[in-house]
Structures are given as C-alpha cells and as structure tokens.
Design a protein around this motif. Structure first.
Motif, mmCIF file in Angstrom:
data_model
loop_
_atom_site.group_PDB
_atom_site.id
_atom_site.type_symbol
_atom_site.label_atom_id
_atom_site.label_comp_id
_atom_site.label_asym_id
_atom_site.label_seq_id
_atom_site.Cartn_x
_atom_site.Cartn_y
_atom_site.Cartn_z
ATOM 1 N N ALA A 135 0.854 -1.188 0.000
ATOM 2 C CA ALA A 135 0.000 0.000 0.000
ATOM 3 C C ALA A 135 0.887 1.232 0.000
ATOM 4 C CB ALA A 135 -0.910 0.012 1.224
ATOM 5 N N LYS A 136 0.288 2.358 -0.378
ATOM 6 C CA LYS A 136 1.042 3.609 -0.387
ATOM 7 C C LYS A 136 0.246 4.694 0.327
ATOM 8 C CE LYS A 136 -0.719 5.302 -4.823
ATOM 9 N NZ LYS A 136 -0.387 5.759 -6.196
ATOM 10 N N THR A 137 0.988 5.663 0.849
ATOM 11 C CA THR A 137 0.350 6.836 1.436
ATOM 12 C C THR A 137 1.286 8.025 1.270
ATOM 13 O OG1 THR A 137 -0.703 7.767 3.410
ATOM 14 C CG2 THR A 137 1.259 6.434 3.778
ATOM 15 N N ASN A 138 0.702 9.188 1.172
ATOM 16 C CA ASN A 138 1.516 10.404 1.164
ATOM 17 C C ASN A 138 1.319 11.221 2.435
ATOM 18 O OD1 ASN A 138 0.992 9.872 -1.989
ATOM 19 N ND2 ASN A 138 2.961 10.877 -1.662
ATOM 20 N N ASP A 139 0.246 10.928 3.160
ATOM 21 C CA ASP A 139 -0.101 11.769 4.307
ATOM 22 C C ASP A 139 -0.378 10.971 5.577
ATOM 23 O OD1 ASP A 139 -2.437 10.530 3.653
ATOM 24 O OD2 ASP A 139 -3.500 12.350 3.040
ATOM 25 N N PHE A 140 -0.260 9.661 5.522
ATOM 26 C CA PHE A 140 -0.588 8.788 6.660
ATOM 27 C C PHE A 140 -2.038 8.975 7.111
ATOM 28 C CE2 PHE A 140 4.038 8.643 6.717
ATOM 29 C CZ PHE A 140 4.241 7.290 6.841
ATOM 30 N N LYS A 141 -2.852 9.407 6.160
ATOM 31 C CA LYS A 141 -4.293 9.464 6.426
ATOM 32 C C LYS A 141 -5.027 8.543 5.452
ATOM 33 C CE LYS A 141 -4.087 13.998 8.492
ATOM 34 N NZ LYS A 141 -3.840 15.397 8.146
ATOM 35 N N THR A 142 -4.663 8.604 4.184
ATOM 36 C CA THR A 142 -5.255 7.735 3.180
ATOM 37 C C THR A 142 -4.223 6.693 2.760
ATOM 38 O OG1 THR A 142 -6.606 9.554 2.386
ATOM 39 C CG2 THR A 142 -6.352 7.659 0.912
ATOM 40 N N PHE A 143 -4.609 5.427 2.889
ATOM 41 C CA PHE A 143 -3.706 4.312 2.573
ATOM 42 C C PHE A 143 -4.302 3.525 1.419
ATOM 43 C CE2 PHE A 143 -2.954 5.476 6.914
ATOM 44 C CZ PHE A 143 -1.581 5.379 7.077
ATOM 45 N N ILE A 144 -3.671 3.615 0.269
ATOM 46 C CA ILE A 144 -4.213 2.983 -0.930
ATOM 47 C C ILE A 144 -3.495 1.676 -1.191
ATOM 48 C CG2 ILE A 144 -4.540 3.223 -3.424
ATOM 49 C CD1 ILE A 144 -4.576 6.269 -2.958
ATOM 50 N N ARG A 145 -4.254 0.578 -1.167
ATOM 51 C CA ARG A 145 -3.653 -0.721 -1.501
ATOM 52 C C ARG A 145 -3.408 -0.810 -2.988
ATOM 53 N NH1 ARG A 145 -6.056 -6.101 1.210
ATOM 54 N NH2 ARG A 145 -4.330 -7.006 0.039
ATOM 55 N N LEU A 146 -2.247 -1.336 -3.327
ATOM 56 C CA LEU A 146 -1.864 -1.576 -4.719
ATOM 57 C C LEU A 146 -1.996 -3.077 -5.004
ATOM 58 C CD1 LEU A 146 1.296 0.710 -4.630
ATOM 59 C CD2 LEU A 146 -1.009 1.321 -5.374
ATOM 60 N N GLU A 147 -1.645 -3.475 -6.210
ATOM 61 C CA GLU A 147 -1.644 -4.895 -6.554
ATOM 62 C C GLU A 147 -0.697 -5.658 -5.623
ATOM 63 O OE1 GLU A 147 -3.232 -6.708 -8.843
ATOM 64 O OE2 GLU A 147 -4.288 -5.119 -9.892
ATOM 65 N N ASN A 148 -1.092 -6.865 -5.237
ATOM 66 C CA ASN A 148 -0.140 -7.740 -4.564
ATOM 67 C C ASN A 148 1.026 -8.019 -5.517
ATOM 68 O OD1 ASN A 148 -1.856 -7.942 -2.356
ATOM 69 N ND2 ASN A 148 -2.749 -9.875 -3.016
ATOM 70 N N PRO A 149 2.257 -7.843 -5.060
ATOM 71 C CA PRO A 149 3.388 -8.023 -5.986
ATOM 72 C C PRO A 149 3.509 -9.432 -6.563
ATOM 73 C CG PRO A 149 4.101 -6.805 -4.038
ATOM 74 C CD PRO A 149 2.702 -7.294 -3.758
ATOM 75 N N PHE A 150 3.214 -10.450 -5.729
ATOM 76 C CA PHE A 150 3.480 -11.821 -6.165
ATOM 77 C C PHE A 150 2.300 -12.728 -5.851
ATOM 78 C CE2 PHE A 150 7.821 -10.457 -4.491
ATOM 79 C CZ PHE A 150 8.245 -9.982 -5.713
ATOM 80 N N ILE A 151 2.242 -13.843 -6.568
ATOM 81 C CA ILE A 151 1.349 -14.902 -6.146
ATOM 82 C C ILE A 151 1.921 -15.529 -4.868
ATOM 83 C CG2 ILE A 151 0.157 -15.478 -8.275
ATOM 84 C CD1 ILE A 151 2.295 -17.338 -9.031
ATOM 85 N N PRO A 152 1.077 -16.239 -4.118
ATOM 86 C CA PRO A 152 1.597 -16.885 -2.912
ATOM 87 C C PRO A 152 2.691 -17.909 -3.289
ATOM 88 C CG PRO A 152 -0.794 -16.945 -3.004
ATOM 89 C CD PRO A 152 -0.327 -16.514 -4.338
ATOM 90 N N PHE A 153 3.496 -18.298 -2.353
ATOM 91 C CA PHE A 153 3.469 -17.942 -0.928
ATOM 92 C C PHE A 153 4.728 -17.140 -0.679
ATOM 93 C CE2 PHE A 153 1.314 -21.906 -1.725
ATOM 94 C CZ PHE A 153 0.080 -21.713 -1.123
ATOM 95 N N ASN A 154 4.617 -16.095 0.106
ATOM 96 C CA ASN A 154 5.747 -15.198 0.275
ATOM 97 C C ASN A 154 5.580 -14.395 1.561
ATOM 98 O OD1 ASN A 154 7.762 -13.079 -0.261
ATOM 99 N ND2 ASN A 154 7.793 -13.993 -2.293
ATOM 100 N N ARG A 155 6.710 -14.031 2.159
ATOM 101 C CA ARG A 155 6.719 -13.179 3.338
ATOM 102 C C ARG A 155 7.967 -12.303 3.302
ATOM 103 N NH1 ARG A 155 5.267 -18.215 5.900
ATOM 104 N NH2 ARG A 155 3.206 -18.173 6.862
#
Lengths: 340, 340
Positions: A135-155
């Motif tokens: 996710a990204k934010t510029n103001d720590f008020k709105t948090f926009i989720r982006l595409e998951n980078p990878f298919i599972p499984f990952n940490r």
C-alpha cells in the motif's frame, strides 16, 4: 566522523545510547527495553515486528498489533522521540484506488519505506495463503492498496528506499503458508508497482552458520552506504524445541543488490534477554526497521522480541560495516544444491 | 456442425477416432494408446507430460524426456500425423538473448503455446527450487530463454494463446519444492513477458470433489470457444498409497479468465488403463496439450500416463462443453477458508 558514509538524512534526534563497555558484539540493546510492552492499546494484546520512519520532524510507526481475537492488523503510531508512542485506536483502513474499503483479512510484519515522495507499507497478507500486500500513502491518512506483488506464498517483503536503474526493487522470501521450514532471499524489480520481474536469488540460508541454517528473511529497509546496501535481516535455526530467530547483517552491491559483497557469518544479536526469550513465541529477535543519522553514523534498530514486545538496539555504521567485513563468509550458494 | 464454436484453426488432419459406443464419459481414449512408449530414443528412458502444436502443415512437439540419469530435459519431435514421432537426439539447447548457452539444470512438464507469430515454451525449471521457465522460438531452431516469470515455488505454467486486454496471460500453480500436497490455480498478466502482475485466484482445489481435493493445475493451453476459455486441467487426490491424477475441465470467462463460468464436478478421465495405472509413477493422467479442428469441433488431448507414456484422448467441443455445464459445481471458493 564516520569513515563509512551513509547516504541518508541527518536525523540527530533518533534514539541513542553509547555502547556499554561490556558489550560483546557490534550491536547493543537500549537499557530501557522493551520500548513497547503488552496491552499497548485497548483491544490489542501485543505490538511487535513493527516499522518506524521519520516524518515531519518527528516519527511515525506502522505497528503489528495482535488483536485480542488473535488476528494481527496494522496500527498507526506517533512519537516525538521514537521511543514513547501514542497510537490510533482503529486499525489502518486501507482503500483501493477508487477509495472503497479494501481491508486485508489479516496483516502482519509491516515494513515502511519512503521512495521519492511516497511512503510504502509492505506486509504479509491473505491471498489464498500467505503473500505480500502493498500500500502507499503520502499523508498517513489515506492508505491505498496496490496490486499484490506476487502470487503466494511469500513473506518478508522489504523495499529499497530508492529506485535502482529506474525500477522499484523488492526483497522477498518465498515461503509456504505455514511455519516455513526453509527460505532464501530473492530480489525483484518493477517499473510501476503493478508488474514485477527480473527475479534474482540474493542469499541462501547459511548452511554452515547454524544460527541461520533453516531460513533467512530481509529485515529493515536496506541502508545506502559507501560500501553498498547495509541489510539487517533475520536468520533462523530449527531446534528440537522450536525456531530461534537471530539478527544478521550483510552488504549488497549498490547497483546490483542480488550480489552479496559481504555477509557476517555470526549473528549480531540473538535472544538473550527475558523479553526475547519468553513471550507468545519464545526466542525471537526480528528486525523490521532502522533509523539512521548520516552525520554521526548512528543507527537505531527496531526489532520484535518474542512476538510480544518491541526492542531497540544500537550500532554505528562504522562498527557494523567493519564487523560484517571482518566476519565475512561466502554467500553459500554452493551449498544450495540440496534444495534444487 | 458444431453448436459451440472454437475460435481456432481448421486442422482436418488432427488425430481422430469416433466415440466408442461403450464409453461412459465425455472423453475417450485412442485405441492404439500409448502413442509414445518406453525408451523412445537413445539415452531417454521415458517420454510423458508433453506438448504438441501444428507447424507448417504438420506437427511439432516439445517432449519431457527422462534421461537415463533420471533428470528430465526437453526434446523436440516431428510428426506428420501427430501420432508417430521422430525426435531430435539432443535435448533442446536454450540460449539467452545474446545467443549464449542458458541451459536449465532440469526441465519438465512443458507447455507449448503460439501467441501471435511466436511459439512459447513454459516448463518447470530449477531456480533455487521449482519454478517456471519460459522461452520463445520462431523457427524451432533457436530457443531463447526469457526471464523466469515468478520467484519460486511454482509449477504448471500455462499461457493463453492470445493476449487478453493487451497483456500476455499465464495460469500457474503456486507449489512447494517437493511433492506439494496442496495447490490452486492463479492467473497473472504481463505487458512484455519481463514483468508480471495483476495476480488473481482462479480455481481452488475441489474440497467436495475428492478426485481433485488435494491440488489442481492447468493442463492444455486454454481453447477459445463461444462459451469461454475451455481448460483441461489435472486434479489430484492423496490416497493412503499415493497421489492419483485425473483430468478435469472448466470454462473460464473470455475477458476475465480469473472467473470460472463452469467447472465439471466430475473428472473427465481417470487412470483405468494398464499404462495409466502402472509405471514410474502409478495412477497418473496428466494433460499438457490439445489439438483442435474448428470446423468439425474435434479435439485431441495429449496426456502423460504414469510418468512413463504419452496417451491420446478425444472429445468434441459440443460434447465436453455440454458435459461441463451439465455437471457444473460452484468454484468452491467458500471452502478455502481453511487455507487462508
């Protein structure tokens, strides 16, 4: 004056204590650890494995908060000294690009990285199994989720704090969806945070260094230095009574971070204190973030302790880089044949 | 005349036999199966799990050849009738974009797909664990390896035969690096075959259909029809004496193949014949390719049998699509909570 240069901000107000004379290694703990203790806010039993970053002259944190139903979510916190924190009572509310609610079913082990003018959170999320959320934010008020980078499984997704050769760069650790008794670190690139590729293997678990013989995973966002990218990571051994998580350190090539220049064969911090040895998950030291002051060379490392607390530890860039180089072991790729 | 239209080539010369009157299901075997038997060429003990495609009025195949050292590599073969094959004696020599040798340490379960004017091979390769390899050729003489689409661990990469919404589209099955006792099918997109993203879950293993209760994986390249993408895939049950691989079939939405329109709750082929029940790995029916004749609606399916042979089976687009729709079960996503 520091001999190794950090290409980071000057942050004279980061937490700091001088090295105790009886400290045996290159990293020493804050005397008032743990800095975050149990039941830090209503409905949250434990905060650990969390990330902090400087923001508008003070500090902001994204915390793994274990709710009292046992499910982790992410919480925002604020601090003037990066030691004492106040928290938002509600978990971070992620939205999609249209502004609609887009909550993860669970979220844990966040990393928080600023690239150019934007702050990115990467965490472990549910995607028909453990996978990376972004996710990204510029103001720590709105948090926009982006595409998951990878298919599972990952940490253990850890983004670099600047683009390399024009691309965003992300460390990750392919895993299973359980307790993952294996794991190496890979690096991937993206021109746009939608599509990822050019995957490369970075570091294998250290077969000949038992403390990291089971698996490893990136920790704090890599720190740019004159010797390369300084990476604090975790290494795990599987004992007869469970996993033990220690902290390791390595230096990656500045232009091609799939190349390990130096890697300490020794851990730099291992569970020894009561709050590291005992807790919800015993014997865990798990770095997720670091603050740096370029002018003085000071580094403050934030780590989860026993899946119950947040600890703080210190080093200097000179001391840790010297230690890594003096205790360098080969990356161990020759030892990976067994898992091909 | 076919009622369901296949948007594929007219290939009146694909293998064909009419349906026997005693066939209980929608798919029937070639009477002369297996079409590829043991020791097909010097140094190769078994060919199975292989892909065929029309080429210049005849047929070409990319075969999983199990060398007599036990390690699989890919071999090229030629045929006029797509039943009787001659093979190149040397395994396929992959090169990188500069023309330098770029051989996989091992390569198995190839799929072969034409997109626009280029042929793509996807296989399972070594990348510090099982992962997808990808290569392209225009002449079946020079095979250029591209970037691996994903970090480990993954198998059963199946590309769609045309771009969708401007992107290449790839099915895959996240796995472990062993025998993988789990597995769902995901779909990913790429604008350039370098970077991949927009990953979506497509199909879960079928908890309530025991033949596919352990894991599933894409098989032949999806066939474009007036009802959607016709997908032949494999489904696996774990028995007390090992896995049993059967063939299933589903129809995916033509514009958004992460949506399953219909999915047969029944297998469409399961190990019954001697060459499917006995062999290097008993009880395996594993589809990797299909040939189609749009005008007549005929479909010839190629499948690996018992990790030892190649079998051929037939259906028509009308018969299989009708069967899938009549035996449709919900995708079962509600049943996946256990693995989140």
């Amino acid at each position: 004056m520091s001999q190794v240069t950090m290409y980071t901000e000057n942050l004279p107000n980061i937490p700091w204590q001088e090295k105790p004379t009886d400290c045996p290694g290159p990293v020493w703990r804050y005397s008032e650890n743990p800095i975050i203790r149990r039941n830090p806010l209503p409905g949250v039993a434990r905060i650990f494995n969390s990330a902090v970053i400087p923001y508008q002259g003070e500090f902001i944190g994204v915390f793994r908060g274990e709710q009292i139903n046992g499910v982790p979510q992410l919480y925002l916190g604020y601090s003037k000294d990066a030691i004492h924190w106040t928290y938002e009572k509600e978990k971070i509310a992620f939205v999609n690009e249209k502004g609609e609610s887009y909550m993860p079913r669970y979220a844990y082990d966040p990393r928080l990285i600023k690239v150019e003018d934007t702050y990115y959170i990467i965490w472990c999320t549910d995607f028909y199994g453990a996978a990376l959320g972004l996710a990204k934010t510029n103001d720590f008020k709105t948090f926009i989720r982006l595409e998951n980078p990878f298919i599972p499984f990952n940490r253990n997704g850890v983004m670099f704090p600047r683009k390399i050769n024009g691309n965003f760069v992300l460390l990750s650790r392919p895993s299973d969806s359980g307790h993952t008794p294996f794991g190496d670190v890979f690096v991937s690139e993206s021109p746009d945070l939608v599509y990822w590729g050019k995957h490369r293997h970075v570091m294998t678990r250290g077969y000949n260094q038992w403390w990291q013989s089971l698996k490893i995973g990136g920790g704090a966002a890599p720190i740019e230095t004159s010797e390369g990218w300084l990476l604090f990571y975790h290494g795990v051994i599987g004992t007869c009574n469970g996993y033990v998580y220690s902290m390791g350190a390595a230096i990656l090539d500045i232009d091609n971070p799939s190349i390990v220049k130096y890697r300490s064969g020794n851990f730099i911090l291992t569970p020894e204190m009561d709050y590291e040895e005992k807790g919800f998950v015993a014997n865990v030291v798990f770095p997720c973030a670091a603050l740096t002051d370029a002018a003085s060379g000071k580094i403050a490392i934030y780590y989860g302790a026993a899946d119950s607390y947040v600890g703080l530890a210190f080093t200097t860039v000179d001391e840790i880089v010297t230690y890594i180089i003096e205790n360098h072991v080969a990356n161990g790729d020759d030892n990976t044949i067994g898992i091909l």
